[in-house]
Design an enzyme around this catalytic site. Structure first.
Site, PDB file in Angstrom:
ATOM      1  N   LEU A 183       0.842  -1.193   0.000  1.00 51.27           N
ATOM      2  CA  LEU A 183       0.000   0.000   0.000  1.00 51.27           C
ATOM      3  C   LEU A 183       0.880   1.246   0.000  1.00 51.27           C
ATOM      4  O   LEU A 183       1.606   1.505   0.964  1.00 51.27           O
ATOM      5  CB  LEU A 183      -0.913  -0.001   1.229  1.00 51.27           C
ATOM      6  N   ASP A 184       0.841   1.979  -1.103  1.00 49.35           N
ATOM      7  CA  ASP A 184       1.580   3.233  -1.229  1.00 49.35           C
ATOM      8  C   ASP A 184       0.700   4.356  -0.696  1.00 49.35           C
ATOM      9  O   ASP A 184      -0.443   4.527  -1.147  1.00 49.35           O
ATOM     10  CB  ASP A 184       1.940   3.497  -2.691  1.00 49.35           C
ATOM     11  N   VAL A 185       1.217   5.131   0.252  1.00 45.65           N
ATOM     12  CA  VAL A 185       0.354   6.081   0.964  1.00 45.65           C
ATOM     13  C   VAL A 185       0.951   7.477   1.025  1.00 45.65           C
ATOM     14  O   VAL A 185       2.162   7.675   0.999  1.00 45.65           O
ATOM     15  CB  VAL A 185       0.061   5.585   2.397  1.00 45.65           C
ATOM     16  N   ASN A 203       4.125   1.604   2.358  1.00 46.83           N
ATOM     17  CA  ASN A 203       5.211   2.344   1.724  1.00 46.83           C
ATOM     18  C   ASN A 203       4.847   3.824   1.683  1.00 46.83           C
ATOM     19  O   ASN A 203       3.898   4.224   0.991  1.00 46.83           O
ATOM     20  CB  ASN A 203       5.431   1.807   0.305  1.00 46.83           C
ATOM     21  N   TRP A 217      -2.576   5.362  -2.633  1.00 49.45           N
ATOM     22  CA  TRP A 217      -2.356   5.761  -4.020  1.00 49.45           C
ATOM     23  C   TRP A 217      -1.984   4.532  -4.855  1.00 49.45           C
ATOM     24  O   TRP A 217      -1.429   3.564  -4.331  1.00 49.45           O
ATOM     25  CB  TRP A 217      -1.231   6.793  -4.112  1.00 49.45           C
TER      26      TRP A 217
END
Length: 259
Positions: free
Chosen positions: A129-131, A173, A143
Protein backbone atom coordinates in the site's frame (compact mmCIF):
# COMPACT_ATOMS: atom_id res chain seq x y z
CA UNK A 1 10.42 -17.15 18.44
CA UNK A 2 9.34 -14.52 15.91
CA UNK A 3 11.90 -11.85 15.20
CA UNK A 4 11.95 -8.70 13.08
CA UNK A 5 12.99 -9.11 9.45
CA UNK A 6 15.45 -6.76 7.75
CA UNK A 7 14.50 -6.73 4.08
CA UNK A 8 16.19 -5.21 1.02
CA UNK A 9 13.62 -3.98 -1.50
CA UNK A 10 14.78 -3.73 -5.12
CA UNK A 11 12.98 -1.75 -7.81
CA UNK A 12 13.11 -2.92 -11.41
CA UNK A 13 12.41 -0.83 -14.52
CA UNK A 14 13.08 -2.07 -18.08
CA UNK A 15 14.92 -5.11 -16.63
CA UNK A 16 17.36 -2.80 -14.80
CA UNK A 17 17.76 -2.11 -11.11
CA UNK A 18 16.77 1.48 -10.24
CA UNK A 19 16.19 3.68 -7.19
CA UNK A 20 13.68 6.50 -6.94
CA UNK A 21 13.10 9.51 -4.69
CA UNK A 22 9.45 10.09 -3.78
CA UNK A 23 8.57 7.74 -6.66
CA UNK A 24 10.33 10.06 -9.14
CA UNK A 25 13.79 10.65 -10.62
CA UNK A 26 14.71 6.99 -11.02
CA UNK A 27 18.45 6.34 -11.02
CA UNK A 28 19.88 3.29 -12.77
CA UNK A 29 21.86 1.14 -10.33
CA UNK A 30 22.81 -1.95 -12.30
CA UNK A 31 21.80 -5.52 -13.06
CA UNK A 32 19.19 -6.93 -10.63
CA UNK A 33 20.62 -10.45 -11.00
CA UNK A 34 24.01 -9.25 -9.80
CA UNK A 35 22.31 -7.63 -6.82
CA UNK A 36 20.55 -10.90 -6.00
CA UNK A 37 23.89 -12.74 -6.10
CA UNK A 38 25.48 -10.26 -3.70
CA UNK A 39 22.53 -10.41 -1.30
CA UNK A 40 22.86 -14.21 -1.37
CA UNK A 41 26.40 -13.87 -0.10
CA UNK A 42 25.23 -11.50 2.63
CA UNK A 43 22.56 -14.00 3.75
CA UNK A 44 19.70 -11.52 3.91
CA UNK A 45 16.49 -12.36 5.80
CA UNK A 46 14.28 -11.93 2.75
CA UNK A 47 14.32 -10.14 -0.62
CA UNK A 48 11.55 -8.11 -2.24
CA UNK A 49 11.70 -7.20 -5.94
CA UNK A 50 9.10 -4.84 -7.43
CA UNK A 51 8.68 -4.08 -11.14
CA UNK A 52 7.47 -0.50 -10.80
CA UNK A 53 6.15 -0.06 -14.37
CA UNK A 54 4.33 -3.33 -15.10
CA UNK A 55 0.95 -2.38 -13.64
CA UNK A 56 1.05 1.18 -14.98
CA UNK A 57 1.82 -0.13 -18.47
CA UNK A 58 -0.81 -2.86 -18.15
CA UNK A 59 1.63 -5.60 -19.06
CA UNK A 60 2.24 -9.11 -17.83
CA UNK A 61 4.92 -9.82 -15.24
CA UNK A 62 8.32 -10.55 -16.78
CA UNK A 63 8.29 -14.29 -16.19
CA UNK A 64 11.71 -14.85 -17.75
CA UNK A 65 13.36 -12.38 -15.37
CA UNK A 66 11.39 -13.72 -12.41
CA UNK A 67 12.54 -17.25 -13.19
CA UNK A 68 16.18 -16.17 -13.38
CA UNK A 69 15.97 -14.34 -10.06
CA UNK A 70 14.12 -17.19 -8.36
CA UNK A 71 16.73 -19.69 -9.55
CA UNK A 72 19.48 -17.43 -8.20
CA UNK A 73 17.84 -16.57 -4.86
CA UNK A 74 18.89 -18.49 -1.77
CA UNK A 75 16.63 -16.50 0.55
CA UNK A 76 12.83 -16.10 0.74
CA UNK A 77 11.85 -14.15 -2.37
CA UNK A 78 8.83 -11.89 -2.86
CA UNK A 79 8.02 -10.54 -6.32
CA UNK A 80 5.54 -7.83 -7.30
CA UNK A 81 4.59 -5.99 -10.44
CA UNK A 82 1.83 -6.53 -12.99
CA UNK A 83 -0.01 -9.22 -11.04
CA UNK A 84 -3.76 -8.92 -11.53
CA UNK A 85 -5.08 -12.48 -11.73
CA UNK A 86 -5.05 -15.83 -9.96
CA UNK A 87 -3.39 -17.44 -12.96
CA UNK A 88 -0.49 -14.98 -12.92
CA UNK A 89 0.02 -15.51 -9.19
CA UNK A 90 -0.03 -19.30 -9.61
CA UNK A 91 2.47 -19.11 -12.47
CA UNK A 92 4.91 -16.95 -10.47
CA UNK A 93 4.74 -19.24 -7.42
CA UNK A 94 5.42 -22.13 -9.81
CA UNK A 95 8.68 -20.44 -10.81
CA UNK A 96 10.01 -20.81 -7.27
CA UNK A 97 8.91 -17.51 -5.73
CA UNK A 98 7.74 -17.74 -2.10
CA UNK A 99 5.46 -14.68 -2.07
CA UNK A 100 3.71 -12.49 -4.60
CA UNK A 101 3.11 -8.78 -3.95
CA UNK A 102 0.10 -6.95 -5.35
CA UNK A 103 -0.65 -3.25 -5.19
CA UNK A 104 -2.99 -1.51 -7.64
CA UNK A 105 -5.05 -4.60 -8.49
CA UNK A 106 -5.64 -5.40 -4.82
CA UNK A 107 -6.67 -1.86 -3.95
CA UNK A 108 -9.10 -1.68 -6.85
CA UNK A 109 -10.47 -5.19 -6.28
CA UNK A 110 -9.86 -6.54 -2.75
CA UNK A 111 -11.83 -9.70 -3.64
CA UNK A 112 -8.83 -10.69 -5.75
CA UNK A 113 -6.87 -11.28 -2.53
CA UNK A 114 -9.35 -13.92 -1.38
CA UNK A 115 -9.25 -15.62 -4.77
CA UNK A 116 -5.45 -15.74 -4.85
CA UNK A 117 -5.16 -16.73 -1.18
CA UNK A 118 -7.52 -19.66 -1.80
CA UNK A 119 -5.26 -20.78 -4.64
CA UNK A 120 -1.73 -20.34 -3.26
CA UNK A 121 -2.27 -19.80 0.48
CA UNK A 122 -2.56 -16.60 2.51
CA UNK A 123 1.07 -16.86 3.66
CA UNK A 124 2.17 -16.20 0.07
CA UNK A 125 -0.02 -13.12 -0.55
CA UNK A 126 1.43 -9.68 0.18
CA UNK A 127 -0.24 -6.34 -0.55
CA UNK A 128 1.87 -3.19 -0.92
CA UNK A 129 0.00 0.00 0.00
CA UNK A 130 1.58 3.23 -1.23
CA UNK A 131 0.35 6.08 0.96
CA UNK A 132 0.38 9.84 1.37
CA UNK A 133 -0.88 11.98 4.24
CA UNK A 134 -3.64 14.53 3.80
CA UNK A 135 -2.33 17.83 5.12
CA UNK A 136 -5.54 19.06 6.75
CA UNK A 137 -7.08 15.89 8.19
CA UNK A 138 -3.90 13.90 8.80
CA UNK A 139 -5.53 10.84 7.22
CA UNK A 140 -3.46 8.60 4.99
CA UNK A 141 -4.83 7.85 1.53
CA UNK A 142 -3.84 4.89 -0.63
CA UNK A 143 -2.36 5.76 -4.02
CA UNK A 144 -1.93 3.50 -7.06
CA UNK A 145 -0.27 3.51 -10.48
CA UNK A 146 3.20 4.21 -9.12
CA UNK A 147 1.94 6.99 -6.87
CA UNK A 148 0.19 8.84 -9.68
CA UNK A 149 -3.45 8.32 -8.69
CA UNK A 150 -5.09 8.94 -5.33
CA UNK A 151 -7.83 6.36 -4.80
CA UNK A 152 -9.28 8.36 -1.92
CA UNK A 153 -9.38 5.16 0.12
CA UNK A 154 -8.38 5.36 3.78
CA UNK A 155 -5.30 3.30 4.67
CA UNK A 156 -6.79 1.93 7.89
CA UNK A 157 -10.03 0.88 6.17
CA UNK A 158 -8.00 -0.75 3.40
CA UNK A 159 -5.92 -2.73 5.89
CA UNK A 160 -9.06 -4.03 7.61
CA UNK A 161 -10.61 -5.05 4.29
CA UNK A 162 -7.48 -6.84 3.13
CA UNK A 163 -7.36 -8.79 6.38
CA UNK A 164 -10.97 -9.83 5.91
CA UNK A 165 -10.02 -11.07 2.45
CA UNK A 166 -7.17 -13.22 3.80
CA UNK A 167 -4.03 -11.22 3.03
CA UNK A 168 -0.89 -12.75 4.53
CA UNK A 169 1.20 -9.60 4.91
CA UNK A 170 0.80 -5.86 4.45
CA UNK A 171 3.61 -3.55 3.32
CA UNK A 172 3.08 0.16 3.97
CA UNK A 173 5.21 2.34 1.72
CA UNK A 174 5.30 6.09 2.46
CA UNK A 175 5.62 7.87 -0.89
CA UNK A 176 6.98 11.13 0.55
CA UNK A 177 9.68 9.21 2.44
CA UNK A 178 10.84 7.11 -0.53
CA UNK A 179 14.58 7.53 -1.10
CA UNK A 180 14.87 10.46 1.33
CA UNK A 181 16.91 8.44 3.86
CA UNK A 182 15.89 10.48 6.92
CA UNK A 183 14.10 7.76 8.88
CA UNK A 184 10.86 5.81 8.69
CA UNK A 185 7.42 7.37 8.91
CA UNK A 186 6.36 6.34 12.42
CA UNK A 187 3.17 8.39 12.26
CA UNK A 188 1.56 6.21 9.61
CA UNK A 189 2.39 2.98 11.45
CA UNK A 190 0.99 4.30 14.74
CA UNK A 191 -2.33 4.94 13.02
CA UNK A 192 -2.75 1.33 11.87
CA UNK A 193 -0.57 -0.83 14.13
CA UNK A 194 -3.24 -1.70 16.74
CA UNK A 195 -5.59 -2.94 13.99
CA UNK A 196 -3.17 -4.93 11.84
CA UNK A 197 -3.05 -8.55 12.94
CA UNK A 198 -1.04 -9.97 10.02
CA UNK A 199 2.71 -9.46 9.54
CA UNK A 200 3.41 -5.79 8.83
CA UNK A 201 6.38 -4.47 6.87
CA UNK A 202 7.40 -0.81 6.72
CA UNK A 203 9.07 0.70 3.65
CA UNK A 204 10.32 4.19 2.86
CA UNK A 205 12.84 6.44 4.56
CA UNK A 206 15.55 4.31 6.18
CA UNK A 207 18.94 5.97 5.90
CA UNK A 208 20.96 4.20 8.60
CA UNK A 209 20.88 0.89 10.39
CA UNK A 210 19.86 2.83 13.51
CA UNK A 211 16.68 3.83 11.66
CA UNK A 212 15.93 0.12 11.39
CA UNK A 213 16.67 -0.27 15.10
CA UNK A 214 14.40 2.62 16.03
CA UNK A 215 11.55 1.05 14.07
CA UNK A 216 12.05 -2.27 15.85
CA UNK A 217 12.27 -0.61 19.26
CA UNK A 218 9.01 1.24 18.68
CA UNK A 219 6.94 -1.51 17.09
CA UNK A 220 8.66 -4.80 17.91
CA UNK A 221 8.26 -7.66 15.47
CA UNK A 222 7.80 -5.89 12.15
CA UNK A 223 9.50 -6.12 8.79
CA UNK A 224 11.99 -3.30 8.21
CA UNK A 225 12.34 -2.90 4.45
CA UNK A 226 14.64 -0.47 2.67
CA UNK A 227 16.11 0.26 -0.73
CA UNK A 228 18.61 3.11 -0.57
CA UNK A 229 20.05 1.95 2.76
CA UNK A 230 21.25 -1.30 1.18
CA UNK A 231 22.27 0.15 -2.19
CA UNK A 232 24.20 3.33 -1.37
CA UNK A 233 27.11 4.34 0.84
CA UNK A 234 28.27 7.76 2.02
CA UNK A 235 26.98 11.30 1.58
CA UNK A 236 27.46 11.12 -2.19
CA UNK A 237 25.41 7.91 -2.43
CA UNK A 238 28.00 5.81 -4.17
CA UNK A 239 26.47 2.54 -5.33
CA UNK A 240 27.60 -0.19 -2.94
CA UNK A 241 25.33 -3.09 -2.06
CA UNK A 242 25.56 -3.69 1.68
CA UNK A 243 23.72 -5.50 4.47
CA UNK A 244 24.43 -6.14 8.16
CA UNK A 245 26.01 -9.46 9.11
CA UNK A 246 24.30 -11.98 11.41
CA UNK A 247 26.37 -10.68 14.30
CA UNK A 248 25.43 -7.07 13.53
CA UNK A 249 21.75 -7.98 13.23
CA UNK A 250 21.76 -9.87 16.52
CA UNK A 251 23.45 -6.92 18.22
CA UNK A 252 20.90 -4.57 16.68
CA UNK A 253 17.96 -6.64 17.89
CA UNK A 254 19.44 -7.06 21.36
CA UNK A 255 20.09 -3.33 21.63
CA UNK A 256 16.69 -2.11 20.48
CA UNK A 257 14.32 -4.84 21.65
CA UNK A 258 15.72 -4.65 25.18
CA UNK A 259 15.66 -0.84 25.39
Amino acid sequence: MLRPRVIPCLLVRDKGLVKTVKFKDSKYIGDPLNAVKIFNEKEVDELVVLDIDASVAGREPDYALIKKMAMECRMPFCYGGGISSVEQARKIIGLGVEKIAISSAAVQNPDLIRQIADEIGSQSVVVVLDVKKRLLSGRYDVWINNGRKNTGKCLLDMCKELQRQGVGEIVVNSIDYDGVMKGYNFDVIEKIYPDVTVPLTVLGGAGTIDDVGSLIRRFGVVGAAAGSLFLFKGVYKAVLINYPTFVERDALLEKYLSS
